[in-house]
Design a protein around this motif. Structure first.
Motif, mmCIF file in Angstrom:
data_model
loop_
_atom_site.group_PDB
_atom_site.id
_atom_site.type_symbol
_atom_site.label_atom_id
_atom_site.label_comp_id
_atom_site.label_asym_id
_atom_site.label_seq_id
_atom_site.Cartn_x
_atom_site.Cartn_y
_atom_site.Cartn_z
ATOM 1 N N TRP A 175 0.879 -1.219 0.053
ATOM 2 C CA TRP A 175 -0.020 0.186 -0.088
ATOM 3 C C TRP A 175 0.825 1.290 0.023
ATOM 4 C CZ3 TRP A 175 -1.811 -4.533 2.545
ATOM 5 C CH2 TRP A 175 -3.076 -4.955 2.155
ATOM 6 N N GLN A 176 1.933 1.171 -0.673
ATOM 7 C CA GLN A 176 2.886 2.298 -1.117
ATOM 8 C C GLN A 176 2.162 3.660 -1.129
ATOM 9 O OE1 GLN A 176 5.984 2.221 -3.798
ATOM 10 N NE2 GLN A 176 7.460 3.015 -2.325
ATOM 11 N N ALA A 177 1.424 3.317 -2.367
ATOM 12 C CA ALA A 177 0.988 4.503 -3.008
ATOM 13 C C ALA A 177 -0.026 5.322 -1.979
ATOM 14 C CB ALA A 177 0.275 3.949 -4.395
ATOM 15 N N GLU A 178 -0.789 4.593 -1.421
ATOM 16 C CA GLU A 178 -1.729 5.090 -0.293
ATOM 17 C C GLU A 178 -0.959 6.010 0.752
ATOM 18 O OE1 GLU A 178 -4.463 3.606 3.410
ATOM 19 O OE2 GLU A 178 -4.533 2.539 1.561
ATOM 20 N N PHE A 213 7.379 10.981 -2.847
ATOM 21 C CA PHE A 213 7.567 9.729 -4.022
ATOM 22 C C PHE A 213 9.093 9.421 -4.244
ATOM 23 C CE2 PHE A 213 3.433 11.648 -4.202
ATOM 24 C CZ PHE A 213 2.570 10.337 -4.461
ATOM 25 N N GLY A 214 9.916 10.340 -3.934
ATOM 26 C CA GLY A 214 11.369 9.818 -3.972
ATOM 27 C C GLY A 214 11.832 9.687 -5.686
ATOM 28 N N GLU A 215 12.340 8.445 -5.744
ATOM 29 C CA GLU A 215 12.616 8.394 -7.514
ATOM 30 C C GLU A 215 11.359 8.270 -8.251
ATOM 31 O OE1 GLU A 215 14.974 4.839 -7.292
ATOM 32 O OE2 GLU A 215 16.503 5.538 -6.139
ATOM 33 N N GLN A 216 10.239 8.042 -7.763
ATOM 34 C CA GLN A 216 9.069 8.109 -8.679
ATOM 35 C C GLN A 216 8.768 9.308 -8.825
ATOM 36 O OE1 GLN A 216 6.271 5.519 -6.857
ATOM 37 N NE2 GLN A 216 7.684 4.033 -6.061
ATOM 38 N N LEU A 220 6.160 10.728 -11.839
ATOM 39 C CA LEU A 220 4.821 11.120 -11.585
ATOM 40 C C LEU A 220 4.410 12.491 -12.042
ATOM 41 C CD1 LEU A 220 2.361 10.380 -9.374
ATOM 42 C CD2 LEU A 220 3.370 12.095 -7.760
ATOM 43 N N LEU A 221 5.394 13.349 -12.028
ATOM 44 C CA LEU A 221 5.104 14.704 -12.450
ATOM 45 C C LEU A 221 4.741 14.758 -14.098
ATOM 46 C CD1 LEU A 221 7.391 16.817 -10.215
ATOM 47 C CD2 LEU A 221 5.156 17.275 -10.573
#
Length: 345
Positions: A175-178, A213-216, A220-221
């Motif tokens: 559930w990382q995204a949450e 979000f770190g490396e993501q 994401l942007l």
């Protein structure tokens, strides 16, 4: 991904048929079509399995091309990341839904057999993951009314306690995204209450995205830039400042905000042009609203008032747009009575 449908199977048939790489086909029986598995379906299947082991059935050795296709589809989608807990959960959920649609009565037994046949080196871990997933689904179904009665914080803590009980530390991976979205939402609340210009707040927002979000963050942007920008622009403190600024100041502020969130020059120019177009529309709308109110006050309800309103709309917007506005108002919607959100409408 939509898995290709195959024929119904039972555990006994599969256990025997695996030696011949085949499905069991009940005589003169077509595959059952049912809804994808729900939490309740998973709970029922788990209870049924616990009560009695399935009885072996005769085996037929049909072609296994459909079965191979299902396996290949799953491996293509999840194979490279199958060691990752989140990928395991997604694959198991997809396979559960598929098997429950094909054979609602035996989907759990079939799935256990397939996991062993298709993933001999990982079937123990996948089986344990499946057991935890079913227990979690059962928990969510059983506690659904209690969860509704809780405050958001109580509900979150209660659910996370169960997730950690069933999945351990890997719950935070699954559930990382949450967790990331919650962290960003909390940062937005803090940014909204802080003092500072909208541009400085946009800088803080960009930093919060990178932290959450770190490396993501860059990916994401790129994929959700407009959504993220809209979330920022709707902050009450940002809108308050934009409403207080003159038009030229507001154009500069909106451009700087979008630039801070990674928008390229070409896109910035398009948005700047759209900002000006929107201002012209709202200015025109204000004039129309003033004229409409004057007509409503001058004329009694009836054909003369309606004809005068339609004429005013056509003079201001043209025949086509006037027809749209007329239809909206007939339905009780008045577009220029809505709230102005700079940067969005």
């Amino acid at each position: 991904m939509t898995l290709t449908k195959t024929k119904s199977l039972t555990l006994g048939a599969l256990a025997i048929g695996l030696a011949a790489a085949a499905w069991f086909i009940p005589d003169a029986e077509q595959p059952k079509q049912s809804a994808p598995p729900t939490v309740a379906a998973a709970q029922t299947a788990e209870t049924t399995s616990a009560q009695s082991a399935p009885k072996p059935a005769p085996s037929v050795a049909p072609e296994n091309s459909d079965l191979d296709q299902v396996r290949n589809q799953l491996l293509e989608k999840y194979g490279a990341q199958l060691a990752h807990p989140k990928s395991q959960i997604r694959m198991l959920e997809e396979l559960m839904r598929y098997l429950a649609q094909i054979d609602p009565e035996h989907w759990r037994e079939n799935m256990l057999a397939l996991l062993q046949a298709w993933f001999p080196n990982q079937h123990e871990a996948l089986t344990q993951r499946m057991t935890s997933l079913l227990a979690y689904q059962t928990f969510m179904e059983r506690e659904r009314y209690a969860l509704r009665a809780m405050t958001p914080d109580e509900r979150r803590d209660f659910i996370w306690s169960k997730r950690r009980e069933l999945f351990g530390d890997e719950a935070e991976i699954i559930w990382q995204a949450e967790l990331q979205n919650r962290a960003l939402a909390q940062s937005l609340q803090s940014i909204n209450s802080d003092s500072g210009t909208p541009v400085r707040k946009a800088q803080a927002y960009h930093a919060a995205i990178e932290q959450a979000f770190g490396e993501q963050a860059n990916r994401l942007l790129e994929s959700r830039r407009q959504e993220l920008t809209d979330r920022f622009l709707t902050l009450s403190s940002v809108q308050q400042t934009l409403h207080q600024q003159s038009a030229p100041e507001r154009y500069d502020t909106l451009r700087a905000i979008r630039s801070e969130l990674g928008m390229k020059e070409t896109a910035l120019n398009r948005w700047s042009e759209l900002d000006r177009t929107r201002d012209e529309r709202w200015s025109q709308g204000d004039r129309y609203q003033a004229k409409r109110e004057a007509i409503m006050a001058k004329y009694e309800e009836g054909p003369e008032r309606q004809e005068t309103l339609e004429q005013a709309a056509e003079e201001m917007f043209g025949e086509d747009m006037a027809e749209v506005i007329r239809s909206e108002e007939a339905a009780g919607y008045y577009r220029f009575d809505g709230e102005r959100v700079y940067g969005q409408n």
